[in-house]
Scaffold this motif. Structure first.
Motif, PDB file in Angstrom:
ATOM      1  N   ILE A 105    -103.902 -50.312  -4.389  1.00 47.35           N
ATOM      2  CA  ILE A 105    -105.245 -50.791  -4.733  1.00 47.35           C
ATOM      3  C   ILE A 105    -105.644 -51.951  -3.833  1.00 47.35           C
ATOM      4  O   ILE A 105    -104.803 -52.602  -3.214  1.00 47.35           O
ATOM      5  CB  ILE A 105    -105.330 -51.248  -6.208  1.00 47.35           C
ATOM      6  N   MET A 106    -106.939 -52.207  -3.778  1.00 51.05           N
ATOM      7  CA  MET A 106    -107.442 -53.472  -3.284  1.00 51.05           C
ATOM      8  C   MET A 106    -107.646 -54.353  -4.502  1.00 51.05           C
ATOM      9  O   MET A 106    -108.409 -54.013  -5.400  1.00 51.05           O
ATOM     10  CB  MET A 106    -108.752 -53.298  -2.521  1.00 51.05           C
ATOM     11  N   GLU A 107    -106.914 -55.465  -4.558  1.00 51.37           N
ATOM     12  CA  GLU A 107    -106.903 -56.323  -5.732  1.00 51.37           C
ATOM     13  C   GLU A 107    -107.754 -57.568  -5.503  1.00 51.37           C
ATOM     14  O   GLU A 107    -107.531 -58.318  -4.556  1.00 51.37           O
ATOM     15  CB  GLU A 107    -105.465 -56.742  -6.074  1.00 51.37           C
ATOM     16  N   ARG A 108    -108.726 -57.775  -6.386  1.00 51.65           N
ATOM     17  CA  ARG A 108    -109.525 -59.003  -6.373  1.00 51.65           C
ATOM     18  C   ARG A 108    -108.851 -59.956  -7.346  1.00 51.65           C
ATOM     19  O   ARG A 108    -109.104 -59.938  -8.545  1.00 51.65           O
ATOM     20  CB  ARG A 108    -110.968 -58.691  -6.784  1.00 51.65           C
ATOM     21  N   ALA A 109    -107.957 -60.778  -6.810  1.00 48.79           N
ATOM     22  CA  ALA A 109    -107.003 -61.511  -7.632  1.00 48.79           C
ATOM     23  C   ALA A 109    -107.653 -62.696  -8.342  1.00 48.79           C
ATOM     24  O   ALA A 109    -108.112 -63.650  -7.709  1.00 48.79           O
ATOM     25  CB  ALA A 109    -105.843 -61.994  -6.768  1.00 48.79           C
ATOM     26  N   LYS A 110    -107.639 -62.659  -9.666  1.00 50.46           N
ATOM     27  CA  LYS A 110    -108.224 -63.729 -10.463  1.00 50.46           C
ATOM     28  C   LYS A 110    -107.472 -65.036 -10.273  1.00 50.46           C
ATOM     29  O   LYS A 110    -108.073 -66.119 -10.259  1.00 50.46           O
ATOM     30  CB  LYS A 110    -108.227 -63.324 -11.937  1.00 50.46           C
ATOM     31  N   ASP A 111    -106.120 -64.955 -10.112  1.00 46.78           N
ATOM     32  CA  ASP A 111    -105.339 -66.178  -9.974  1.00 46.78           C
ATOM     33  C   ASP A 111    -105.469 -66.823  -8.597  1.00 46.78           C
ATOM     34  O   ASP A 111    -104.872 -67.863  -8.334  1.00 46.78           O
ATOM     35  CB  ASP A 111    -103.867 -65.940 -10.323  1.00 46.78           C
ATOM     36  N   ALA A 148    -106.364 -60.696   2.443  1.00 44.06           N
ATOM     37  CA  ALA A 148    -105.614 -61.953   2.414  1.00 44.06           C
ATOM     38  C   ALA A 148    -104.111 -61.654   2.372  1.00 44.06           C
ATOM     39  O   ALA A 148    -103.700 -60.620   1.848  1.00 44.06           O
ATOM     40  CB  ALA A 148    -106.010 -62.774   1.188  1.00 44.06           C
ATOM     41  N   PRO A 149    -103.268 -62.550   2.924  1.00 45.77           N
ATOM     42  CA  PRO A 149    -101.813 -62.349   2.846  1.00 45.77           C
ATOM     43  C   PRO A 149    -101.297 -62.611   1.440  1.00 45.77           C
ATOM     44  O   PRO A 149    -101.768 -63.518   0.752  1.00 45.77           O
ATOM     45  CB  PRO A 149    -101.254 -63.365   3.849  1.00 45.77           C
ATOM     46  N   GLY A 150    -100.303 -61.813   1.020  1.00 50.35           N
ATOM     47  CA  GLY A 150     -99.783 -61.909  -0.333  1.00 50.35           C
ATOM     48  C   GLY A 150     -98.589 -62.831  -0.463  1.00 50.35           C
ATOM     49  O   GLY A 150     -98.411 -63.771   0.318  1.00 50.35           O
ATOM     50  N   ARG A 308     -95.298 -66.474  -7.787  1.00 50.75           N
ATOM     51  CA  ARG A 308     -96.678 -66.073  -7.534  1.00 50.75           C
ATOM     52  C   ARG A 308     -97.431 -67.287  -7.002  1.00 50.75           C
ATOM     53  O   ARG A 308     -97.452 -68.342  -7.650  1.00 50.75           O
ATOM     54  CB  ARG A 308     -97.316 -65.561  -8.816  1.00 50.75           C
ATOM     55  N   GLN A 309     -97.978 -67.179  -5.814  1.00 46.10           N
ATOM     56  CA  GLN A 309     -98.619 -68.315  -5.168  1.00 46.10           C
ATOM     57  C   GLN A 309    -100.038 -68.543  -5.689  1.00 46.10           C
ATOM     58  O   GLN A 309    -100.779 -67.585  -5.935  1.00 46.10           O
ATOM     59  CB  GLN A 309     -98.660 -68.111  -3.651  1.00 46.10           C
ATOM     60  N   SER A 310    -100.393 -69.785  -5.849  1.00 46.44           N
ATOM     61  CA  SER A 310    -101.745 -70.145  -6.261  1.00 46.44           C
ATOM     62  C   SER A 310    -102.090 -71.485  -5.653  1.00 46.44           C
ATOM     63  O   SER A 310    -101.210 -72.323  -5.395  1.00 46.44           O
ATOM     64  CB  SER A 310    -101.853 -70.218  -7.786  1.00 46.44           C
ATOM     65  N   THR A 311    -103.363 -71.691  -5.413  1.00 49.51           N
ATOM     66  CA  THR A 311    -103.829 -72.928  -4.781  1.00 49.51           C
ATOM     67  C   THR A 311    -103.802 -74.122  -5.723  1.00 49.51           C
ATOM     68  O   THR A 311    -103.610 -75.258  -5.302  1.00 49.51           O
ATOM     69  CB  THR A 311    -105.278 -72.738  -4.270  1.00 49.51           C
ATOM     70  N   VAL A 312    -103.959 -73.854  -7.019  1.00 50.47           N
ATOM     71  CA  VAL A 312    -104.112 -74.930  -7.987  1.00 50.47           C
ATOM     72  C   VAL A 312    -103.123 -74.714  -9.146  1.00 50.47           C
ATOM     73  O   VAL A 312    -102.936 -73.592  -9.623  1.00 50.47           O
ATOM     74  CB  VAL A 312    -105.543 -74.967  -8.562  1.00 50.47           C
ATOM     75  N   THR A 313    -102.489 -75.794  -9.591  1.00 51.49           N
ATOM     76  CA  THR A 313    -101.668 -75.768 -10.790  1.00 51.49           C
ATOM     77  C   THR A 313    -102.263 -76.758 -11.788  1.00 51.49           C
ATOM     78  O   THR A 313    -102.459 -77.927 -11.470  1.00 51.49           O
ATOM     79  CB  THR A 313    -100.217 -76.180 -10.475  1.00 51.49           C
TER      80      THR A 313
END
Length: 316
Positions: A105-111, A148-150, A308-313
């Protein structure tokens, strides 16, 4: 008969960049595979809603070009947000038919904010549960203009009868260390998904099988000029330089000895079914096992970050 698994290779075209129509086609394919008593069904890379073929045909790297911005926006709108339940119908069918599914799939990642898209490989088990969403670690060449890179969170394996199954997206399969990570988790049925070309599948499928002494299933999509919906933004621009066939399939299966179980199949749309026998894995591991008796972890050892990488914690 836990050693025997009936697998299905769903070599189909998307209804390109049309999320709802492609979902319906996937659902129909699952039902057709169930009629053949398929236990594991695999779809190609980015099938839902399709591969970004326009980049190679619309001067995709040109800075600030309106055509590419508008097609990209259309692509994002038709991508999947897993958290919103957009794969629920697929999960229900998997549970109904007791069928495990790998779906590109192409995932539009909420996180990650919900605006960037990731090329993700989703594993749904035979109970209809989403067990992993692997975001492609490194988009290939012009894919980087829209994907985007995963991260390593999806480097997971899953039990399926006697098998341990894992998977990677397209040219990730050429990356030795992600392959080694899956081997170390006990993988013996490797899933490689592709946008569609025997150029990609005909060599590496057998190579990975022989390297890992595992079964390798490569599944590709199809894409022809007539598969582009008429309402695609800037369709005439895309088709102006596009070949008649953009993806010819090439789905195939190699056994643990690196020989063909199913040689690459071209230009044929539908579900390709085959039974595989787990005992062949043990037979071939007798003389080579890359993470067992033929490894030296005291000399070479791999470390894997599966956060799981995220910009904000946030701490509330």
């Amino acid at each position: 008969m836990n050693n025997i698994l009936k697998v299905g290779l769903a070599q189909i075209s998307p209804v390109w960049l049309d999320k709802e129509a492609t979902l319906k086609k996937i659902e129909h394919t699952i039902v057709a595979a169930a009629e053949q008593k398929t236990e594991l069904l695999v779809f190609g890379e980015a099938l839902l809603p399709g591969y970004p073929f326009w980049l190679a045909h619309t001067n995709g790297a040109s800075w600030d070009l309106k055509v590419n911005k508008e097609i990209h926006a259309h692509y994002v709108r038709n991508s999947i947000q897993v958290e919103a339940g957009e794969l629920n119908s697929i999960c229900t069918l998997a549970k109904t038919h007791k069928m495990a599914i790998y779906l590109g799939i192409m995932e539009r990642a909420k996180d990650r904010g919900g605006h960037s898209i990731y090329c993700s490989l989703v594993y749904i088990n035979e109970k209809g549960e989403i067990k992993s969403v692997h975001r492609k670690l490194q988009p290939t060449y012009d894919e980087r203009l829209t994907w985007a890179p995963g991260d390593g969170n999806g480097l997971q394996v899953h039990p399926l009868k006697d098998f341990t199954v894992g998977g990677l997206n397209c040219w990730e399969n050429w990356m030795p260390l992600p392959r080694a990570a899956l081997y170390g988790l006990g993988e013996n049925l490797h899933i490689a998904v592709w946008p569609g070309s025997d150029y990609n599948t005909k060599d590496i499928t057998r190579f990975i099988a022989r390297e890992s002494r595992s079964y390798v299933i490569s599944v590709s999509s199809l894409m022809r000029k007539e598969d582009f919906p008429k309402n695609t933004p800037h369709l005439s621009k895309i088709l102006e330089n596009a070949p008649d066939v953009l993806a010819n399939g090439g789905s195939c299966i190699a056994g643990p000895d690196g020989e063909w179980v199913v040689a690459p199949i071209l230009h044929k749309e539908g579900v390709i079914c085959q039974k595989i026998d787990f005992n062949r894995v043990y037979e071939e591991r007798q003389n080579f096992d890359p993470v067992g008796h033929y490894s030296r972890p005291d000399v070479t050892n791999l470390q894997v970050n599966r956060e799981r990488q995220s910009t904000v914690t946030f701490k509330d």
